[in-house]
Design a protein around this motif. Sequence first.
Motif, mmCIF file in Angstrom:
data_model
loop_
_atom_site.group_PDB
_atom_site.id
_atom_site.type_symbol
_atom_site.label_atom_id
_atom_site.label_comp_id
_atom_site.label_asym_id
_atom_site.label_seq_id
_atom_site.Cartn_x
_atom_site.Cartn_y
_atom_site.Cartn_z
ATOM 1 N N LYS A 1 0.854 -1.179 0.000
ATOM 2 C CA LYS A 1 0.000 0.000 0.000
ATOM 3 C C LYS A 1 0.891 1.230 0.000
ATOM 4 O O LYS A 1 1.886 1.285 0.734
ATOM 5 C CB LYS A 1 -0.920 0.000 1.217
ATOM 6 C CG LYS A 1 -1.990 -1.073 1.158
ATOM 7 C CD LYS A 1 -2.946 -0.964 2.334
ATOM 8 C CE LYS A 1 -4.019 -2.028 2.248
ATOM 9 N NZ LYS A 1 -4.974 -1.932 3.391
ATOM 10 N N GLU B 1 -0.004 6.979 2.784
ATOM 11 C CA GLU B 1 -1.393 7.328 3.050
ATOM 12 C C GLU B 1 -1.736 8.757 2.683
ATOM 13 O O GLU B 1 -2.905 9.132 2.616
ATOM 14 C CB GLU B 1 -1.720 7.077 4.511
ATOM 15 C CG GLU B 1 -0.850 7.851 5.485
ATOM 16 C CD GLU B 1 -1.120 7.431 6.917
ATOM 17 O OE1 GLU B 1 -2.260 7.062 7.222
ATOM 18 O OE2 GLU B 1 -0.185 7.470 7.731
ATOM 19 N N GLU C 1 -7.753 4.233 -1.369
ATOM 20 C CA GLU C 1 -6.624 3.312 -1.222
ATOM 21 C C GLU C 1 -5.857 3.235 -2.547
ATOM 22 O O GLU C 1 -6.456 3.196 -3.611
ATOM 23 C CB GLU C 1 -7.109 1.921 -0.822
ATOM 24 C CG GLU C 1 -5.985 0.945 -0.523
ATOM 25 C CD GLU C 1 -6.505 -0.429 -0.102
ATOM 26 O OE1 GLU C 1 -5.811 -1.419 -0.370
ATOM 27 O OE2 GLU C 1 -7.610 -0.496 0.471
ATOM 28 N N GLY D 1 -2.309 1.124 -4.162
ATOM 29 C CA GLY D 1 -1.287 0.119 -3.870
ATOM 30 C C GLY D 1 -0.671 -0.441 -5.133
ATOM 31 O O GLY D 1 -1.173 -0.227 -6.239
#
Length: 311
Positions: free
Chosen positions: A288, A291, A300, A302
Amino acid sequence: MIKNLKSKYLWTKLIFKATKDPLSALSVLLFRLGLKDKCKCAFKYLGNIELDKNDIEREYFDYLILACSQKLSKVGINNLKAFLNQRNNKIIEINGIRFLNSVVYSIYETFVEEQYRVRKAKDDETVIDIGGNIGDTALYFASKGYKVYAFEPIPEVYKLALKNINLNKNLADRIKFINKAVSSSEGEIKISYDGLEMSGGASAYTNGEKKIRVKSTTIEKIIDEYNVKPYLLKMDCEGCEYEIIKNSDLSMFKEIIFEYHRYENFENPKILIDKLRNQGFKVKSHKKLAEIHFLGPIVEVGIVHMVKNSQ
């Protein structure tokens, strides 16, 4: 207001992770908030670095913090040093590959974070590169000995990629760079595009102010048209990874690396991993990304690297 507060909180956390001591973190934080014009502080991996407002405006500050707040390889650390030391140059050279000093996040992701790290090619293996952007990944793969067919739909970004490729005559003959999108069907699609510096966010799945119509092809058509013997498929296409993986047989590839973007209305990316598992792949790595990218409509992001079970 909530997003702004969340952004400040995330940046504060990253700054404390990226610096060597609390005093340096505090000085960097004051600089980031605009309370200091310059900053000379101690960062992990790098020691003392002097920064000014230009580094914030050109986003070098952002990538310095992101890099030093995570674990990097020795290659990534050396590339970070080269990336920062040349930030005032017109041309940046990393690992012998030259780029115009523009759209720096792409250079950072490919050579500092090493998001698409692969071994050296054997027997002239081929990469299909979906989301070619400024040519950074195409040049990276070519430097590893791969033959690359790269696809970038935005004309302005495509033209910059050609300039970068032409700066590297020793690699240019290994790259075919095509001005098209890739999806699950041929024809045309509309893509939101907010300018060169935001080119990595150009997507058919967001509602930007400016939309452009581009030609689209498919993986099956690419393999047939260019007589490609596929080895590696790389995808960074701001949402099209769902459409391609869910609607395509990709079992002819040996490796697949894709960046997924889970927008608020998107399914869990686990369905993409499961679909590829059903086609004979296993997960080699799943990371991932920082943030700070999660602000806004993307919840999200990744990178997933999958390989055939036999490998």
